[in-house]
Design a protein around this motif. Structure first.
Motif, short mmCIF file in Angstrom:
data_model
loop_
_atom_site.label_atom_id
_atom_site.label_comp_id
_atom_site.label_asym_id
_atom_site.label_seq_id
_atom_site.Cartn_x
_atom_site.Cartn_y
_atom_site.Cartn_z
N SER A 136 10.78 -7.49 -3.94
CA SER A 136 9.98 -8.75 -4.46
C SER A 136 9.86 -9.71 -3.22
O SER A 136 8.78 -10.07 -2.91
CB SER A 136 10.93 -9.61 -5.48
N TYR B 250 6.93 -8.27 -1.49
CA TYR B 250 5.79 -8.33 -1.96
C TYR B 250 5.14 -9.55 -1.72
O TYR B 250 4.02 -9.76 -1.22
CB TYR B 250 6.01 -8.25 -3.26
N ARG C 229 10.79 -2.23 -1.38
CA ARG C 229 10.02 -3.04 -0.44
C ARG C 229 8.64 -2.16 -0.50
O ARG C 229 7.43 -2.71 -0.39
CB ARG C 229 10.55 -3.11 1.01
N LEU D 91 6.90 -2.30 -4.14
CA LEU D 91 6.14 -3.60 -4.59
C LEU D 91 4.95 -3.89 -3.62
O LEU D 91 3.98 -4.58 -4.22
CB LEU D 91 7.17 -4.59 -4.86
N ALA D 92 5.16 -3.54 -2.29
CA ALA D 92 4.01 -3.91 -1.60
C ALA D 92 2.80 -3.05 -1.79
O ALA D 92 1.72 -3.39 -1.68
CB ALA D 92 4.35 -3.66 0.06
N ILE E 92 0.23 -4.55 -4.43
CA ILE E 92 -0.51 -5.74 -3.89
C ILE E 92 -2.02 -5.23 -4.26
O ILE E 92 -2.80 -6.24 -4.71
CB ILE E 92 -0.15 -6.15 -2.34
N PHE F 278 5.68 -11.86 -8.64
CA PHE F 278 6.87 -12.26 -7.94
C PHE F 278 7.99 -12.68 -8.62
O PHE F 278 9.23 -12.10 -8.59
CB PHE F 278 6.60 -12.93 -6.71
#
Length: 448
Positions: free
Chosen positions: A255, A258, A383, A386-387, A390, A406
């Protein structure tokens, strides 16, 4: 008889703190540009959210490979120089060399494949050094100093990120990409003097060709075969609370990343900021967050308890993000955005300090690097995962929904935290240790 005049890390509290502050600062030096400065620079130069997220994923990917090297560090080392110190030094050397390589990538904005490869390599050595540093920390930092040490370590890293974000972006705009990244390599080179001259335990070698010998403590902790290592790791990581902690780490660190990747895109493309505007504001917020973590982050955890403070931090993160989402009319107010970034960074630092202190407390020392790294590997898988969301989320939804994601994930981690029992985990680790001692004693009797 002592072979040097400086106390070792295991003997001296000040030197312990100083050593880990320096090593975490070194980790933050490249991260300031890789995860913050360069994404904003790419956005300023017209790169798409997908391209920027792709670079972020390339830089984040090595942090999920940490578990591959962690067991190797637990199994193999050069004990006369310490259990983890040889690996720390090797990681520092790798960081310096890889930064120099990245500095000379030709036309990086139009050579994204090589640019991402360079970012991957720098991140690999950052992750490599991180594994060794965390293993060393679990080995030499007493339990009653772990929260304070984590506050200093994580705060130092955030200070480094903010410093190199501001300095690196300024050098990038005033000079060029090569000068900016070479400056980072120089900073890491200076920091390397710390692990080079501070031993883990007294009478160990500074370098292989100097006088010194392996300590009795390290010989006792060192595992001598893969079977024992893997069995011990499985025993401690399959515990219920280990699994809950791993899931919380996955969600929270994912998160944070993100939002970290999202903010430069949001401020530059939606709010009309320049990359320099963003870097200055975010660097200031990160610096304040880092210093706050160093000064009071560990103290608050020690004073009021890990879970209680984590509940407060998660509440603040969810509440502030929902405020940002539901009052879009204030997005044009720079002070409002500054305030959100500041609160996010402070809560991010404080919550990370709490999470890492919990993770250290839940570790079994004989597999310290592997177990702690497994927590962090799972966190870094979060990491990346969640990235990677986007691009598709922003392409299909509004900025309000993209930011709301988020808050949703932090709320989920908050819920899981209620099921984590730290004291039970510690008792379980003690039982495993006692069982291991008894097994060794029985084997000794059989041999006799």
């Amino acid at each position: 008889m002592r072979t040097n005049t400086l106390p070792s890390l295991s003997e001296n509290t000040f030197l312990r703190y100083f050593n880990f502050i320096a090593l975490y600062f070194a980790q933050g030096v490249p991260e300031g540009m890789l995860f913050y400065g360069i994404p904003a620079w790419m956005a300023m130069n017209g790169k798409s959210p997908g391209e920027i997220a792709g670079f972020a994923v390339a830089c984040g990917l090595p942090w999920s490979f940490k578990f591959i090297v962690a067991p190797m560090m637990d199994r193999y080392t050069f004990l006369p120089m310490g259990r983890k110190r040889p690996w720390v030094i090797l990681g520092q050397i790798g960081l310096i060399v890889s930064c120099i390589y990245m500095a000379y990538v030709p036309d990086p904005l139009n050579n994204l494949n090589q640019f991402m490869i360079a970012g991957f390599i720098v991140s690999f050595f950052g992750a490599f050094q991180d594994v060794a540093t965390d293993g060393m920390a679990v080995d030499v930092i007493p339990i009653d100093q772990q929260a304070r040490a984590n506050g200093l370590m994580w705060g130092s890293k955030m200070v480094a990120i903010s410093t190199t974000l501001a300095l690196g972006t300024w050098l990038l705009n005033e000079y060029n990409f090569t000068v900016s990244i070479l400056t980072l390599a120089t900073m890491i080179g200076i920091i390397m003097l710390v692990p080079l001259f501070l031993r883990e335990r007294q009478d160990e070698k500074i370098v292989p060709w100097t006088a010194g010998t392996a300590s009795i403590e390290n010989k006792k902790m060192q595992l001598t075969n893969w079977t024992a290592l893997l069995k011990s790791l499985y025993s401690v990581f399959s515990l219920r609370n280990s699994l809950i902690l791993a899931l919380i780490a996955f969600i929270t660190q994912g998160s944070y990343n993100y939002l970290d990747v999202l903010l430069p895109i949001f401020t530059v493309t939606e709010l009309g900021w320049t990359n320099l505007d963003y870097s200055q504001v975010y660097a200031t917020a990160t610096l304040i967050g880092g210093i706050s973590g160093m000064v009071i982050g560990g103290f608050l955890i020690d004073k009021f308890g890990k879970k209680r403070m984590m509940n407060i931090y998660f509440f603040c993160l969810v509440a502030s993000t929902l405020t940002l989402v539901f009052i879009k009319s204030y997005w044009i107010n720079a002070t409002f955005i500054y305030g959100f970034m500041l609160l996010f960074n402070i809560m991010n630092v404080f919550a990370s300090i709490g999470l890492f202190a919990i993770a250290m407390q839940c570790c079994w020392k004989k597999v310290s690097a592997s177990q702690f790294t497994l927590y962090m590997t799972i966190a870094n898988l979060g990491r990346i995962a969640l990235a990677a969301l986007i691009g598709p989320i922003k392409e299909n939804f509004s900025w309000e929904i993209t930011l709301f994601v988020f808050a949703f994930f932090i709320a989920l981690a908050w819920l899981l935290l209620q099921f984590l029992n730290i004291n039970q985990q510690v008792k379980s680790v003690v039982r495993l240790e006692n069982k291991d001692v008894q097994t060794k004693a029985n084997l000794t009797l059989v041999k006799v």
